[in-house]
Design an enzyme around this catalytic site. Sequence first.
Site, PDB file in Angstrom:
ATOM      1  N   CYS A 182       1.494   1.367  12.413  1.00 37.94           N
ATOM      2  CA  CYS A 182       2.763   2.014  11.533  1.00 37.94           C
ATOM      3  C   CYS A 182       3.427   2.909  12.577  1.00 37.94           C
ATOM      4  O   CYS A 182       4.562   3.221  12.478  1.00 37.94           O
ATOM      5  CB  CYS A 182       2.351   2.486  10.252  1.00 37.94           C
ATOM      6  SG  CYS A 182       0.973   1.696   9.583  1.00 37.94           S
ATOM      7  N   ASN A 194      -7.498   4.047   8.601  1.00 37.02           N
ATOM      8  CA  ASN A 194      -6.771   2.843   9.590  1.00 37.02           C
ATOM      9  C   ASN A 194      -7.233   3.034  11.116  1.00 37.02           C
ATOM     10  O   ASN A 194      -7.321   1.949  11.737  1.00 37.02           O
ATOM     11  CB  ASN A 194      -5.494   2.615   8.959  1.00 37.02           C
ATOM     12  CG  ASN A 194      -4.928   3.979   9.087  1.00 37.02           C
ATOM     13  OD1 ASN A 194      -5.221   5.058   8.155  1.00 37.02           O
ATOM     14  ND2 ASN A 194      -3.706   4.190   9.876  1.00 37.02           N
ATOM     15  N   GLY A 243       0.859  -1.142   0.064  1.00 33.03           N
ATOM     16  CA  GLY A 243       0.113   0.045   0.100  1.00 33.03           C
ATOM     17  C   GLY A 243       0.899   1.388  -0.109  1.00 33.03           C
ATOM     18  O   GLY A 243       0.707   2.266  -0.859  1.00 33.03           O
ATOM     19  N   THR A 244       1.846   1.181   0.592  1.00 33.81           N
ATOM     20  CA  THR A 244       2.620   2.500   0.829  1.00 33.81           C
ATOM     21  C   THR A 244       3.295   2.790  -0.666  1.00 33.81           C
ATOM     22  O   THR A 244       3.262   3.917  -1.191  1.00 33.81           O
ATOM     23  CB  THR A 244       3.835   2.161   1.833  1.00 33.81           C
ATOM     24  OG1 THR A 244       3.336   1.956   3.061  1.00 33.81           O
ATOM     25  CG2 THR A 244       4.920   3.250   2.072  1.00 33.81           C
ATOM     26  N   SER A 298      -3.412  -3.349  -0.649  1.00 40.15           N
ATOM     27  CA  SER A 298      -2.436  -4.179  -0.124  1.00 40.15           C
ATOM     28  C   SER A 298      -2.817  -5.371   0.172  1.00 40.15           C
ATOM     29  O   SER A 298      -3.931  -5.500   0.895  1.00 40.15           O
ATOM     30  CB  SER A 298      -1.856  -3.424   1.081  1.00 40.15           C
ATOM     31  OG  SER A 298      -0.972  -4.001   1.890  1.00 40.15           O
ATOM     32  N   HIS A 350      -1.647  -7.662   2.391  1.00 38.12           N
ATOM     33  CA  HIS A 350      -1.704  -8.145   3.979  1.00 38.12           C
ATOM     34  C   HIS A 350      -2.993  -7.777   4.783  1.00 38.12           C
ATOM     35  O   HIS A 350      -3.162  -8.096   5.900  1.00 38.12           O
ATOM     36  CB  HIS A 350      -0.196  -8.081   4.486  1.00 38.12           C
ATOM     37  CG  HIS A 350      -0.159  -6.553   5.254  1.00 38.12           C
ATOM     38  ND1 HIS A 350      -0.269  -6.116   6.376  1.00 38.12           N
ATOM     39  CD2 HIS A 350       0.082  -5.426   4.202  1.00 38.12           C
ATOM     40  CE1 HIS A 350       0.160  -4.838   6.594  1.00 38.12           C
ATOM     41  NE2 HIS A 350       0.400  -4.513   5.387  1.00 38.12           N
ATOM     42  N   THR A 368      11.859  -7.241 -10.661  1.00 39.69           N
ATOM     43  CA  THR A 368      11.450  -8.932 -10.626  1.00 39.69           C
ATOM     44  C   THR A 368      10.311  -9.015  -9.940  1.00 39.69           C
ATOM     45  O   THR A 368      10.124  -8.397  -8.803  1.00 39.69           O
ATOM     46  CB  THR A 368      12.290  -9.759 -10.212  1.00 39.69           C
ATOM     47  OG1 THR A 368      13.653  -9.611 -11.187  1.00 39.69           O
ATOM     48  CG2 THR A 368      12.059 -11.146 -10.585  1.00 39.69           C
TER      49      THR A 368
HETATM   50  N1  PLP Z   1      -2.735   3.165   3.835  1.00 34.34           N
HETATM   51  C1  PLP Z   1      -3.424   2.586   5.055  1.00 34.34           C
HETATM   52  C2  PLP Z   1      -4.579   3.388   5.140  1.00 34.34           C
HETATM   53  C3  PLP Z   1      -2.931   1.937   5.802  1.00 34.34           C
HETATM   54  O1  PLP Z   1      -3.453   1.310   6.943  1.00 34.34           O
HETATM   55  C4  PLP Z   1      -1.689   1.258   5.609  1.00 34.34           C
HETATM   56  C5  PLP Z   1      -1.107   0.146   6.514  1.00 34.34           C
HETATM   57  O2  PLP Z   1      -1.130   0.141   7.602  1.00 34.34           O
HETATM   58  C6  PLP Z   1      -1.037   1.549   4.324  1.00 34.34           C
HETATM   59  C7  PLP Z   1      -1.456   2.521   3.606  1.00 34.34           C
HETATM   60  C8  PLP Z   1       0.404   1.203   4.081  1.00 34.34           C
HETATM   61  O3  PLP Z   1       0.278  -0.473   3.318  1.00 34.34           O
HETATM   62  P1  PLP Z   1       1.436  -1.312   3.592  1.00 34.34           P
HETATM   63  O4  PLP Z   1       1.682  -1.925   4.746  1.00 34.34           O
HETATM   64  O5  PLP Z   1       1.063  -2.309   2.487  1.00 34.34           O
HETATM   65  O6  PLP Z   1       2.592  -0.669   3.194  1.00 34.34           O
END
Ligand code: PLP
Length: 383
Positions: A321, A147, A70-71, A195, A197, A233
């Site tokens: 995070c 989140n 996601g990042t 994302s 996970h 890759t």
């Molecule tokens: N965006 C949101 C709203 C999230 O909650 C998160 C992870 O907590 C991310 C982005 C980042 O995703 P990733 O952990 O796959 O980098």
Amino acid sequence: MIYLDYNASAPLHEAAYEAMQPFLGERSANASSLHRLGREARDAVEQAREYVGALMGAGSPENVFFTSGGTESDVWALRGVFEQKSNTERNSLLVSTVEHPAVLDTAAYLSKHGVDVQYIEVDSTGCLYRLPVTKKTRLVSVMAANNETGNLYNLKSMALWAQREGALIHTDAVQALGKIPVNVNQWGVDFCSVSAHKIGGPQGVGALYVHPDTSIGPLITGGGQERGHRSGTLNVAGIVGFGAVAKAIAGKIDERSRRMAALRDRLESQILTALKTVHVLGDLEHRLPNTTLLTVPGIKGEAIVLEMDAVGVAISTGAACSSGSGEPSSVLTAMRLANPKIQGAIRFSVGVENTEEEMDQAANAFIQCVERLLTVAGQIENV
Ligand code: PLP
């Protein structure tokens, strides 16, 4: 362990685990290789692209590009738009103040590199005030679900506002996917980050939806994978796992949503009935079905997390995070809550695999833990 931290990471789904096994062993090969194993890996990636695209309502799978999570998807959407041909007429980025750090930090980075960044403020429940899009706005970025609070944002109306002024719109749907219906076509967005996970796929895999009429420059340059949009890759096993879980949960979102809401409500109501000083934060009318962000003013969230961990319940202080960083939550700070409310915030995020018994046990453990900590805090105050 009772695991109630699904917004941080969901446990690996059985379908993902099984689908990944061959690609971690005898079938592991580079998806760009011409030999049979390479072609099989490529076919498996394309199959996964179909499943992930279908879960997002992406129309053609060709609109989906795999990333490392996601990042990366968030960073790519923002930088990809602004680092292409400069547009001095439209040099403004509009982001909400409750976005994930992947968006907020990228906005700060772009601001240092000449982009005019504007913020959309929120009220004390985390709802957006208004969308100040202008003819100078090049991109709007508003998340589909938060989140920490679980707040949901109305993408459809925001996309209309953005498009009326000729701006592009990106949404971070990392927390929405798998919990509520996600449909990028119905929402009318240009970019959407997801994302693996957070839905039971492996960590370190994600995707960015890009509307076919929208162009975006690559973030990662190199060997030209993903049709030149994202080099490197491919993480075949990870992508296959993402696809497998997307396939497994497709068509079940409403049922999953109802089950999660029933579990969350059972947990929440027991806690609120027993502990009168505890409040729920966020927009109670529009929130993810699996999330409840509680606050216990006067007690530090970290103390509760550690006490709950000691009795076998995994929860979080807010954004996983940023927890551990010692910094107050940027989301709750943006909501301008009083410090004791921010410090005392605790997030429960449940999954469909949880049970009613687990909700009862977790509620009980939480009530006892908070009562104990409040007694200790009271004794310290009296010394
Ligand atoms: N965006 C949101 C709203 C999230 O909650 C998160 C992870 O907590 C991310 C982005 C980042 O995703 P990733 O952990 O796959 O980098």
